[in-house]
Design a protein around this motif. Structure first.
Motif, mmCIF file in Angstrom:
data_model
loop_
_atom_site.group_PDB
_atom_site.id
_atom_site.type_symbol
_atom_site.label_atom_id
_atom_site.label_comp_id
_atom_site.label_asym_id
_atom_site.label_seq_id
_atom_site.Cartn_x
_atom_site.Cartn_y
_atom_site.Cartn_z
ATOM 1 N N GLU A 1 74.965 41.655 3.852
ATOM 2 C CA GLU A 1 74.930 40.579 4.846
ATOM 3 C C GLU A 1 73.801 40.812 5.846
ATOM 4 N N GLY A 2 72.780 41.523 5.387
ATOM 5 C CA GLY A 2 71.668 41.870 6.271
ATOM 6 C C GLY A 2 70.666 40.744 6.459
ATOM 7 N N ILE A 3 69.431 41.128 6.691
ATOM 8 C CA ILE A 3 68.406 40.157 7.077
ATOM 9 C C ILE A 3 68.086 39.154 5.972
ATOM 10 N N THR A 4 68.154 37.886 6.307
ATOM 11 C CA THR A 4 67.569 36.832 5.488
ATOM 12 C C THR A 4 66.298 36.390 6.203
ATOM 13 N N GLY A 5 65.232 36.253 5.449
ATOM 14 C CA GLY A 5 63.980 35.827 6.052
ATOM 15 C C GLY A 5 63.483 34.546 5.440
ATOM 16 N N CYS A 6 62.748 33.798 6.218
ATOM 17 C CA CYS A 6 62.195 32.544 5.726
ATOM 18 C C CYS A 6 60.825 32.324 6.349
ATOM 19 N N LEU B 1 58.716 33.084 14.798
ATOM 20 C CA LEU B 1 57.302 33.268 15.133
ATOM 21 C C LEU B 1 56.477 32.239 14.362
ATOM 22 N N THR B 2 55.681 31.469 15.066
ATOM 23 C CA THR B 2 54.799 30.494 14.420
ATOM 24 C C THR B 2 53.359 30.989 14.526
ATOM 25 N N ASP B 3 52.657 31.028 13.380
ATOM 26 C CA ASP B 3 51.237 31.383 13.418
ATOM 27 C C ASP B 3 50.419 30.199 12.896
ATOM 28 N N GLU B 4 49.156 30.431 12.560
ATOM 29 C CA GLU B 4 48.291 29.315 12.176
ATOM 30 C C GLU B 4 48.621 28.744 10.802
ATOM 31 N N LEU B 5 49.458 29.440 10.028
ATOM 32 C CA LEU B 5 49.767 28.989 8.675
ATOM 33 C C LEU B 5 51.203 28.520 8.507
ATOM 34 N N SER B 6 52.114 29.131 9.248
ATOM 35 C CA SER B 6 53.525 28.893 8.952
ATOM 36 C C SER B 6 54.414 29.427 10.071
ATOM 37 N N THR B 7 55.702 29.223 9.911
ATOM 38 C CA THR B 7 56.687 29.736 10.854
ATOM 39 C C THR B 7 57.623 30.683 10.116
ATOM 40 N N VAL B 8 57.995 31.774 10.771
ATOM 41 C CA VAL B 8 58.948 32.735 10.203
ATOM 42 C C VAL B 8 60.240 32.683 11.004
ATOM 43 N N TYR B 9 61.359 32.584 10.298
ATOM 44 C CA TYR B 9 62.680 32.793 10.895
ATOM 45 C C TYR B 9 63.301 33.995 10.201
ATOM 46 N N ARG B 10 63.975 34.847 10.976
ATOM 47 C CA ARG B 10 64.662 35.995 10.398
ATOM 48 C C ARG B 10 65.985 36.188 11.113
ATOM 49 N N GLY B 11 66.998 36.530 10.348
ATOM 50 C CA GLY B 11 68.287 36.761 10.967
ATOM 51 C C GLY B 11 69.405 36.679 9.945
ATOM 52 N N ARG B 12 70.608 36.327 10.437
ATOM 53 C CA ARG B 12 71.722 36.153 9.521
ATOM 54 C C ARG B 12 71.498 34.876 8.714
ATOM 55 N N ARG B 13 71.976 34.885 7.468
ATOM 56 C CA ARG B 13 71.685 33.802 6.532
ATOM 57 C C ARG B 13 72.000 32.430 7.098
ATOM 58 N N HIS C 1 72.242 31.318 10.083
ATOM 59 C CA HIS C 1 71.425 30.870 11.209
ATOM 60 C C HIS C 1 69.995 30.542 10.773
ATOM 61 N N VAL C 2 69.492 31.303 9.798
ATOM 62 C CA VAL C 2 68.156 31.008 9.272
ATOM 63 C C VAL C 2 68.162 29.628 8.609
ATOM 64 N N LEU C 3 69.181 29.371 7.787
ATOM 65 C CA LEU C 3 69.240 28.066 7.110
ATOM 66 C C LEU C 3 69.534 26.935 8.099
ATOM 67 N N ASP C 4 70.337 27.207 9.093
ATOM 68 C CA ASP C 4 70.640 26.214 10.133
ATOM 69 C C ASP C 4 69.357 25.813 10.879
ATOM 70 N N ALA C 5 68.556 26.804 11.240
ATOM 71 C CA ALA C 5 67.301 26.519 11.951
ATOM 72 C C ALA C 5 66.311 25.797 11.040
ATOM 73 N N LEU C 6 66.263 26.229 9.777
ATOM 74 C CA LEU C 6 65.338 25.596 8.832
ATOM 75 C C LEU C 6 65.712 24.131 8.597
ATOM 76 N N PHE D 1 70.664 21.779 1.059
ATOM 77 C CA PHE D 1 70.803 22.957 1.928
ATOM 78 C C PHE D 1 72.109 23.729 1.665
ATOM 79 N N SER D 2 73.183 23.007 1.328
ATOM 80 C CA SER D 2 74.413 23.718 0.927
ATOM 81 C C SER D 2 74.153 24.586 -0.300
ATOM 82 N N TYR D 3 73.404 24.020 -1.237
ATOM 83 C CA TYR D 3 73.063 24.763 -2.455
ATOM 84 C C TYR D 3 72.201 25.983 -2.127
ATOM 85 N N PHE D 4 71.221 25.816 -1.245
ATOM 86 C CA PHE D 4 70.366 26.952 -0.883
ATOM 87 C C PHE D 4 71.208 28.085 -0.263
ATOM 88 N N ASP D 5 72.200 27.703 0.525
ATOM 89 C CA ASP D 5 73.091 28.707 1.101
ATOM 90 C C ASP D 5 73.834 29.450 -0.005
#
Lengths: 212, 212
Positions: free
Chosen positions: A26-31, A61-73, A75-80, A182-186
């Motif tokens: 149940e560790g870090i999910t990144g996107c 974190l948003t940079d010139e190419l993309s945005t990164v979200y990291r955290g519990r699964r 919350h990452v999918l909720d934000a995405l 998004f339910s499927y991605f989860d």
């Protein structure tokens, strides 16, 4: 001597499914994702979408190419999902490309917000948003010889859910409502956490394509 | 009984580096890519870019999400570079997202154009095109436990070439001229053909970003 001044990377070795689960199953999910609204107004659409998403329970974190979200699964999918639905404009063709990652051996425990509670920050205001999405997905289970059955399991879940459209070179094409996708991605990320050490799930979402 | 009517996929097993090299080390290279010009004129830009690329030496198919090229490595990259440079417009932010694949075990020998000769169809008219590109790359060597050294080798080649900008979560960021990046991509696919069975190389190219 210039050779010695180069900053080479060193990733060491990887021991497949036994390492890389930073923080446990149940560790870090990144996107890492990029929004591409095909409109002269793309700057406003992207910035507004990124700003209106509540990211208080993910590292962001948003940079010139993309945005990164990291955290519990969840919350990452909720934000995405908040960012994607926030970038939707009637009639504007828009593509989101996302790399979802679980258990990367090069990962660290930093920048992850794993202590967040279960309450979703965005879901209450976006759960009734509906629009059709065409998606292509590819799952890459890393560090194991026999990875194709896992890909088949994930694709067949989409078949079961009625969102499978077709298999094509290098991807599987899905079609469905934004909530169902998004339910499927989860579910897919849950499958990865349970069955795989390091896995990358590459997703593209497309709305309002004139080719449809 | 409805369960039985579902068309599930079956990918069988994968034996890692010993299978999947359809057509041998110099076999099929595949590419699925999407162009996203962030402009109201995106339809014309995409269609013109796809049309002006000479694809006579690759298999080519465009669907509602992306375009697929398949064939010998040099011709796939030649067609991709032609399409990307053809979509470039002064001042228009544009992103190309591409999945490059070598040795996919689910692959077939069809739709591949492997008999083509060595003469590049597009290179003579695009080799003098220059503009700066920001790129993110991720290499996924499939079917092996110890894959991180291969990723490091590929990233360190970018360091040697002076196009490495930084490592970031889930990707490596490169910056350089369009010609230098495509030369590097050719080297990476050559590395994959030589050292790996099945490998996926995920690439995003971005031009004219206002965030730069």
């Amino acid at each position: 001597m210039p050779e010695k001044k180069k900053k080479y990377v060193e990733y060491g070795c990887c021991c497949g499914s036994s390492c890389g689960r930073v923080g446990g199953p149940e560790g870090i999910t990144g996107c890492r994702f990029s929004l591409s609204p095909m409109s002269d107004a793309y700057v406003d659409i992207i910035l507004e979408a990124v700003r209106q998403a509540d990211v208080s329970k993910v590292y962001s974190l948003t940079d010139e190419l993309s945005t990164v979200y990291r955290g519990r699964r969840q919350h990452v999918l909720d934000a995405l999902k908040a960012c994607f639905t926030g970038a939707y404009r009637e009639g504007v063709h828009m593509v989101l490309e996302a790399t979802l990652s679980k258990g990367c051996p090069g990962d660290t425990e930093g920048e992850s917000y794993l202590a967040a509670d279960d309450v979703l920050q965005n879901e209450p205001r976006i759960r009734d948003v509906h629009f059709p999405v065409t998606s292509k997905i590819s799952l890459y289970p890393m560090g194991m010889e026999d990875y194709m059955p896992h890909i088949a399991a994930v694709v067949n879940r989409a078949v079961d859910l009625g969102i499978y459209d077709r298999s094509a070179h290098y991807v599987t094409v899905l079609k469905g409502d934004v909530q169902d996708l998004f339910s499927y991605f989860d579910w897919v990320l849950g499958y990865c956490a349970e069955h795989l050490g390091h896995a990358v799930f590459q997703v593209t979402l497309s709305v309002n394509s004139p080719s449809e």
